[in-house]
Scaffold this active site. Structure first.
Site, PDB file in Angstrom:
ATOM      1  N   ASP A  86      69.615 -12.709  47.331  1.00 36.04           N
ATOM      2  CA  ASP A  86      70.010 -11.362  45.696  1.00 36.04           C
ATOM      3  C   ASP A  86      68.331 -10.992  45.834  1.00 36.04           C
ATOM      4  O   ASP A  86      67.538 -10.986  44.684  1.00 36.04           O
ATOM      5  CB  ASP A  86      70.138 -11.509  44.564  1.00 36.04           C
ATOM      6  CG  ASP A  86      71.443 -11.801  45.174  1.00 36.04           C
ATOM      7  OD1 ASP A  86      72.315 -12.173  46.436  1.00 36.04           O
ATOM      8  OD2 ASP A  86      72.310 -12.100  43.249  1.00 36.04           O
ATOM      9  N   HIS A 118      72.334  -3.339  37.624  1.00 35.94           N
ATOM     10  CA  HIS A 118      71.926  -3.468  38.550  1.00 35.94           C
ATOM     11  C   HIS A 118      72.118  -3.963  39.986  1.00 35.94           C
ATOM     12  O   HIS A 118      73.887  -3.938  39.850  1.00 35.94           O
ATOM     13  CB  HIS A 118      71.010  -4.594  37.724  1.00 35.94           C
ATOM     14  CG  HIS A 118      72.257  -6.167  38.035  1.00 35.94           C
ATOM     15  ND1 HIS A 118      72.940  -5.984  36.891  1.00 35.94           N
ATOM     16  CD2 HIS A 118      72.804  -7.056  39.154  1.00 35.94           C
ATOM     17  CE1 HIS A 118      73.859  -7.013  37.724  1.00 35.94           C
ATOM     18  NE2 HIS A 118      74.281  -7.417  38.930  1.00 35.94           N
ATOM     19  N   CYS A 164      72.589 -16.931  40.770  1.00 35.01           N
ATOM     20  CA  CYS A 164      72.637 -16.424  42.645  1.00 35.01           C
ATOM     21  C   CYS A 164      72.127 -17.533  42.819  1.00 35.01           C
ATOM     22  O   CYS A 164      73.302 -18.550  44.127  1.00 35.01           O
ATOM     23  CB  CYS A 164      73.148 -15.096  42.839  1.00 35.01           C
ATOM     24  SG  CYS A 164      73.590 -13.801  41.832  1.00 35.01           S
ATOM     25  N   HIS A 210      77.253  -3.434  43.710  1.00 36.28           N
ATOM     26  CA  HIS A 210      77.868  -3.479  42.455  1.00 36.28           C
ATOM     27  C   HIS A 210      78.256  -2.622  43.009  1.00 36.28           C
ATOM     28  O   HIS A 210      77.427  -1.331  43.097  1.00 36.28           O
ATOM     29  CB  HIS A 210      77.337  -3.956  41.389  1.00 36.28           C
ATOM     30  CG  HIS A 210      76.478  -5.594  41.236  1.00 36.28           C
ATOM     31  ND1 HIS A 210      78.375  -6.257  41.047  1.00 36.28           N
ATOM     32  CD2 HIS A 210      76.164  -5.831  40.643  1.00 36.28           C
ATOM     33  CE1 HIS A 210      77.711  -7.674  40.953  1.00 36.28           C
ATOM     34  NE2 HIS A 210      76.146  -7.312  40.609  1.00 36.28           N
ATOM     35  N   ASP A 260      73.195  -8.412  46.475  1.00 41.86           N
ATOM     36  CA  ASP A 260      74.074  -8.441  44.962  1.00 41.86           C
ATOM     37  C   ASP A 260      74.428  -6.711  45.118  1.00 41.86           C
ATOM     38  O   ASP A 260      73.596  -5.945  45.353  1.00 41.86           O
ATOM     39  CB  ASP A 260      73.241  -8.347  43.663  1.00 41.86           C
ATOM     40  CG  ASP A 260      74.234  -9.327  42.096  1.00 41.86           C
ATOM     41  OD1 ASP A 260      75.412  -9.741  43.106  1.00 41.86           O
ATOM     42  OD2 ASP A 260      73.698  -9.048  41.837  1.00 41.86           O
ATOM     43  N   LYS A 307      77.979  -9.226  47.807  1.00 40.90           N
ATOM     44  CA  LYS A 307      78.768  -9.223  47.480  1.00 40.90           C
ATOM     45  C   LYS A 307      78.734  -8.903  45.654  1.00 40.90           C
ATOM     46  O   LYS A 307      77.798  -8.108  45.631  1.00 40.90           O
ATOM     47  CB  LYS A 307      78.420 -11.093  46.962  1.00 40.90           C
ATOM     48  CG  LYS A 307      76.799 -11.204  46.187  1.00 40.90           C
ATOM     49  CD  LYS A 307      76.630 -12.626  46.054  1.00 40.90           C
ATOM     50  CE  LYS A 307      74.894 -12.781  45.279  1.00 40.90           C
ATOM     51  NZ  LYS A 307      75.129 -12.133  44.377  1.00 40.90           N
TER      52      LYS A 307
HETATM   53  C1  VGL Z   1      71.812 -11.894  39.448  1.00 43.09           C
HETATM   54  C2  VGL Z   1      73.231 -11.584  37.122  1.00 43.09           C
HETATM   55  C3  VGL Z   1      73.375 -10.706  37.868  1.00 43.09           C
HETATM   56  C4  VGL Z   1      71.804 -13.184  40.671  1.00 43.09           C
HETATM   57  C5  VGL Z   1      73.163 -11.428  40.181  1.00 43.09           C
HETATM   58  O1  VGL Z   1      71.168 -12.469  41.500  1.00 43.09           O
HETATM   59  O2  VGL Z   1      70.844 -14.306  40.279  1.00 43.09           O
HETATM   60  N1  VGL Z   1      71.936 -13.025  37.853  1.00 43.09           N
HETATM   61  N2  VGL Z   1      73.750 -10.415  38.741  1.00 43.09           N
HETATM   62 ZN    ZN Z   2      74.967  -8.376  39.538  1.00 45.14          ZN
END
Ligand code: VGL
Ligand code: ZN
Length: 207
Positions: free
Chosen positions: A8, A81, A151, A48, A46, A106
């Site tokens: 990420d 995010h 993550c 979403h 990430d 993901k």
């Molecule tokens: C993450 C919070 C929400 C991360 C991703 O990449 O650590 N943290 N989504």
């Molecule tokens: Zn996330």
């Protein structure tokens, strides 16, 4: 074979992003230098949908960093995010991408979060990353990126559980520290699971 897993490393997790990890941009030159040392580099992203259940804005009356139960699982609420197709979801612009063999998205299911790059938080669905690494003959993985206490930690724990010899590259990662000891505790939890902590300098000179 050894693989480097970049977790990420995305614009929204860098300073100025919607879920900025303090000092997150400091890992980019470190990660770029490390890539040359690995025969295989892979990244998670990430990714979403706008209606994702981890976004506080999608729960009337709830605030960011509040805890809720999302379809039976505990869930921290985050600022929106890494929404699919937005600039914040892109891999960081300074990140070298030529050597990234594949990107695994993901968190694509609105009803369940996915901190790990290997499975969703309910361990129900695989992202395919574990299977792909095994197909490539990978036995040992080095995990780094953002964020150490979410993550990165869950990716490393799942990799170890799948039988990969797993290392956490500390200085190529940064954490959120919602609570002051979260990163420290995350590192301890990884170490208890048999994951060794390494520094980039060791890898740059040894590998
Ligand atoms: C993450 C919070 C929400 C991360 C991703 O990449 O650590 N943290 N989504
Ligand atoms: Zn996330």
């Amino acid at each position: 074979m050894k693989a480097l897993i970049l977790v990420d490393i995305q614009t929204d997790f860098l300073p100025g992003g919607t879920l900025a990890v303090p000092d997150g941009d400091a890992i980019i030159p470190v990660v770029n230098a490390l890539q040359a040392k690995f025969p295989l580099v892979v990244a998670t992203q990430d990714w979403h949908p706008a209606n994702h259940g981890s976004f506080a804005v999608n729960h009337a009356g709830k605030n960011v960093f509040e805890q809720i139960v999302l379809k039976g699982l505990p869930q921290t609420l985050w600022p929106a995010h890494c929404a699919q197709g937005t600039p914040g979801a892109e891999l960081a612009t300074g990140l070298q991408q030529e050597r990234i063999a594949k990107i695994f998205p993901k968190g694509t299911d609105a009803g369940i979060d996915s901190y790990s790059g290997l499975f969703d938080n309910g361990h129900r669905k695989s992202t395919g990353l574990g299977e792909w690494l095994k197909e490539k003959g990978v036995t040992e993985v080095f995990v780094c990126g953002l964020a150490t206490d979410y993550c990165v930690k869950f990716t490393a724990l799942d990799a170890a559980q799948l039988g990969f010899t797993t290392h956490f590259i500390e200085d190529a990662s940064r954490g959120v520290n919602l609570q002051p000891d979260d990163v420290k505790n995350a590192v301890a939890e990884m170490n208890r699971a048999g994951i060794t902590t390494v520094q980039s300098a060791d890898l740059l000179t040894r590998l």
